[in-house]
Design a protein around this motif. Structure first.
Motif, PDB file in Angstrom:
ATOM      1  N   LEU A  19       0.840  -1.188   0.000  1.00  0.00           N
ATOM      2  CA  LEU A  19       0.000   0.000   0.000  1.00  0.00           C
ATOM      3  C   LEU A  19       0.879   1.242   0.000  1.00  0.00           C
ATOM      4  N   SER A  20       0.373   2.279  -0.660  1.00  0.00           N
ATOM      5  CA  SER A  20       1.059   3.561  -0.690  1.00  0.00           C
ATOM      6  C   SER A  20       0.100   4.637  -0.210  1.00  0.00           C
ATOM      7  N   CYS A  21       0.663   5.664   0.402  1.00  0.00           N
ATOM      8  CA  CYS A  21      -0.133   6.810   0.835  1.00  0.00           C
ATOM      9  C   CYS A  21       0.639   8.068   0.457  1.00  0.00           C
ATOM     10  N   ALA A  22       0.098   8.778  -0.521  1.00  0.00           N
ATOM     11  CA  ALA A  22       0.727  10.011  -0.979  1.00  0.00           C
ATOM     12  C   ALA A  22       0.129  11.184  -0.217  1.00  0.00           C
ATOM     13  N   ALA A  23       0.984  12.077   0.257  1.00  0.00           N
ATOM     14  CA  ALA A  23       0.531  13.194   1.088  1.00  0.00           C
ATOM     15  C   ALA A  23       1.015  14.521   0.537  1.00  0.00           C
ATOM     16  N   SER A  24       0.266  15.558   0.859  1.00  0.00           N
ATOM     17  CA  SER A  24       0.728  16.891   0.506  1.00  0.00           C
ATOM     18  C   SER A  24       1.913  17.250   1.386  1.00  0.00           C
ATOM     19  N   GLY A  25       2.877  17.972   0.823  1.00  0.00           N
ATOM     20  CA  GLY A  25       4.130  18.214   1.507  1.00  0.00           C
ATOM     21  C   GLY A  25       4.000  18.912   2.833  1.00  0.00           C
TER      22      GLY A  25
END
Length: 123
Positions: A19-25
Motif C-alpha cells: 500500500l502507498s499513501c501520498a501526502a501533501s508536503g
C-alpha cells in the motif's frame, strides 16, 4: 491537506501487497504517519506507525513479522508492505498523519486521514 491511499486489491492467502499513501508536503515531512484498518462490523484498529524520519516504527502484534511500514520523504509517501496475508487481514486500510513528529497509535492524535483502500484476502 490530502492523503491518498492506493494499492489495495484482491489477493490470495499467503500473497503480498504494498500500500502507498501520498501526502501533501505541508503535512508529511514533519509528521509521524500511521496505518489503520477497519474490517466490516469492527472498530478501526491500529496497524503500523512510523516517526517523521523513519527512525521509529511500531507494528501491531497481529501483523508483526508480516507487515512493514516505511516512508520516503522525498516522495511524500508512506508505504505498508504486507506479506503472508491472511483472510483476517481483509479490511479497508487508512493512512493518517499524526499531529506531531512521533509515531503514534492513539486515534485522537491525528490531523488528517486518507479515504482508505480495500484489501481483500481470499482463502
Amino acid at each position: 491537506v490530502q492523503l491518498q491511499a492506493s494499492g489495495g486489491g484482491l489477493v490470495q492467502a499467503g500473497g503480498s501487497l504494498r500500500l502507498s499513501c501520498a501526502a501533501s508536503g505541508r503535512i508529511f515531512s514533519n509528521n509521524g504517519m500511521s496505518w489503520f484498518r477497519q474490517a466490516p462490523g469492527k472498530e478501526r484498529e491500529f496497524v503500523a506507525a512510523i516517526s517523521w524520519n523513519g527512525g521509529s516504527t511500531y507494528t501491531a502484534e497481529s501483523v508483526k513479522g508480516r507487515f512493514t511500514i516505511s516512508r520516503d520523504n522525498a516522495k511524500n509517501t508512506v508505504y505498508l508492505q504486507m506479506n503472508s496475508l491472511k483472510p483476517e487481514d481483509t479490511a479497508v486500510y487508512y493512512c493518517a498523519a499524526a499531529l506531531g513528529s512521533h509515531a503514534t497509535t492513539d486515534l485522537s492524535r491525528f490531523r488528517a486521514w486518507g479515504k482508505g483502500t480495500l484489501v481483500t484476502v481470499s482463502s
